[in-house]
Design a protein around this motif. Structure first.
Motif, PDB file in Angstrom:
ATOM      1  N   UNK A  26       0.671  -1.031  -0.195  1.00  9.33           N
ATOM      2  CA  UNK A  26       0.141   0.192  -0.114  1.00  9.33           C
ATOM      3  C   UNK A  26       1.022   1.178   0.010  1.00  9.33           C
ATOM      4  N   UNK A  27       1.595   0.968   0.846  1.00  6.83           N
ATOM      5  CA  UNK A  27       2.453   1.944   1.349  1.00  6.83           C
ATOM      6  C   UNK A  27       3.865   2.674  -0.251  1.00  6.83           C
ATOM      7  N   UNK A  28       3.880   1.466  -0.885  1.00  7.77           N
ATOM      8  CA  UNK A  28       5.206   1.593  -1.893  1.00  7.77           C
ATOM      9  C   UNK A  28       3.556   2.111  -3.787  1.00  7.77           C
ATOM     10  N   UNK A  40      -5.260   7.141 -18.277  1.00 10.38           N
ATOM     11  CA  UNK A  40      -6.815   6.882 -19.015  1.00 10.38           C
ATOM     12  C   UNK A  40      -7.948   6.334 -17.807  1.00 10.38           C
ATOM     13  N   UNK A  41      -6.983   4.967 -17.522  1.00 13.58           N
ATOM     14  CA  UNK A  41      -8.236   4.197 -16.757  1.00 13.58           C
ATOM     15  C   UNK A  41      -7.107   4.310 -15.099  1.00 13.58           C
ATOM     16  N   UNK A  42      -8.561   4.277 -14.664  1.00 14.50           N
ATOM     17  CA  UNK A  42      -7.904   4.174 -12.987  1.00 14.50           C
ATOM     18  C   UNK A  42      -8.854   2.789 -12.061  1.00 14.50           C
ATOM     19  N   UNK A  43      -8.111   2.068 -11.316  1.00  6.44           N
ATOM     20  CA  UNK A  43      -8.875   1.464 -10.547  1.00  6.44           C
ATOM     21  C   UNK A  43      -9.459   1.235  -9.220  1.00  6.44           C
ATOM     22  N   UNK A  44     -10.426   0.986  -8.535  1.00  4.66           N
ATOM     23  CA  UNK A  44      -9.985   1.487  -7.105  1.00  4.66           C
ATOM     24  C   UNK A  44     -11.500   0.230  -6.697  1.00  4.66           C
ATOM     25  N   UNK A  45     -11.158  -0.216  -5.273  1.00  6.07           N
ATOM     26  CA  UNK A  45     -11.317  -1.623  -5.198  1.00  6.07           C
ATOM     27  C   UNK A  45     -10.900  -2.120  -3.570  1.00  6.07           C
ATOM     28  N   UNK A  46     -10.512  -3.237  -3.767  1.00  6.45           N
ATOM     29  CA  UNK A  46     -10.401  -4.176  -2.389  1.00  6.45           C
ATOM     30  C   UNK A  46      -9.248  -4.854  -2.647  1.00  6.45           C
ATOM     31  N   UNK A  68      -5.283   1.350  -7.563  1.00  3.44           N
ATOM     32  CA  UNK A  68      -5.558   2.538  -6.839  1.00  3.44           C
ATOM     33  C   UNK A  68      -5.867   1.159  -5.441  1.00  3.44           C
ATOM     34  N   UNK A  69      -5.765   0.154  -5.708  1.00  2.00           N
ATOM     35  CA  UNK A  69      -6.784  -0.730  -4.289  1.00  2.00           C
ATOM     36  C   UNK A  69      -5.711  -0.979  -3.533  1.00  2.00           C
ATOM     37  N   UNK A  70      -6.549  -1.502  -2.566  1.00  2.00           N
ATOM     38  CA  UNK A  70      -6.271  -1.289  -1.032  1.00  2.00           C
ATOM     39  C   UNK A  70      -5.997  -2.313  -0.376  1.00  2.00           C
TER      40      UNK A  70
END
Length: 291
Positions: A26-28, A40-46, A68-70
């Motif tokens: 997550x930090x990296x 162009x594209x962003x991912x969010x989620x677990x 941007x998952x975590x």
């Protein structure tokens, strides 16, 4: 006492304190995100997000992306990510990966993961008060102290064999070597989490950022243990363009490294099918032509 406790007490003895998150690079990931300019594209989620979408595969189709998952990211943290990063980047498309079970949690595990990775700002503090848990308050206090004095090093990953790939992705070549028995259960959706999810989508609409809601595939035994999958599909479909890849793909256990996450072989197949599916709906075709 909390500062002393967090400095010298082993994690196995921690009860109302947990500064031992940061399990999925997550930090990296968020250090890299702070330097992003255009994507162009962003991912969010677990973890389904950061272990399920490989930027190298999308790049071959002419699409730049960032993940941007975590770990255990619930809709509460997804909204934080969307507000802090995504709406400022103005990507052409956002994929919001949903793992339904996380709509029924309090968001504690994910919040601790973010704090343990050094992410502390006024919005993280406000969200911590909303979750309202003594373990979280103790961790937040120690995290703020540690950000200044760097006494305890943040974790990178708990899993041997994981490799961080620039763009926020975590690669694994492990294979599922057991079948986990799961009892039948219904996913309970928290009103707080659903409200946060809807608020995040509304903000994307207000910013005129296109999005799709995706449920990435996980093992068949895990997926079929949930009794109300059709009901969940109706809820997500009512909120925007939605695809459940548990119904589109039927991957064998060899494509997973546990009963919830794809390994690299599975990711290769899933991402190819995803790109094909969304291209036919006019999403990725536009992005590739723009590049």
């Amino acid at each position: 006492m909390i500062l002393l406790y967090g400095t010298i007490v082993p994690a196995s003895f921690a009860v109302n304190f947990n500064y031992f998150g940061g399990m999925g690079f997550t930090r990296q990931r968020f250090d890299e995100a702070a330097k992003l300019k255009n994507v162009d594209l962003v991912i969010a989620g677990s973890s389904h997000a950061y272990r399920g979408y490989d930027p190298r595969i999308f790049k071959k189709s002419g699409i730049s992306m960032f993940n941007f998952g975590s770990s255990s990211q619930s809709p509460l943290q997804t909204k934080y990510v969307l507000d802090k990063y995504v709406t400022k980047l103005k990507p052409k498309l956002v994929i919001i990966d949903v793992y339904p079970i996380l709509f029924g949690v309090d968001g504690l595990e994910s919040q601790i993961d973010l704090i343990s990775s050094g992410l502390i700002d006024k919005d993280i503090v406000a969200l911590s008060f909303k979750i309202n848990n003594i373990k979280l308050y103790n961790t937040l206090l120690f995290g703020a102290f540690n950000n200044q004095f760097h006494i305890k090093k943040q974790k990178v990953s708990d899993n041997e064999g994981d490799t961080y790939i620039p763009g926020g992705y975590v690669q694994s070549f492990r294979h599922l070597d057991f079948k986990k028995t799961r009892f039948k259960q219904s996913v309970i959706i928290s009103a707080t989490q659903l409200e946060a999810f809807k608020a995040g989508l509304e903000e994307l609409r207000a910013q005129q950022i296109n999005f799709v809601i995706i449920q990435a595939p996980f093992s068949r035994s895990n997926y079929t243990s949930y009794k109300n999958n059709d009901e969940l599909d109706r809820i997500f479909s009512s909120l925007g363009e939605y695809y459940n890849f548990n119904k589109i793909l039927n991957l064998p256990d060899s494509m997973y490294y546990d009963d919830s996450h794809l390994n690299q072989q599975g990711v290769n197949i899933y991402n190819a099918k995803l790109i094909d599916t969304l291209s036919k709906r006019g999403h990725f075709g536009k992005l590739a032509m723009a590049n």
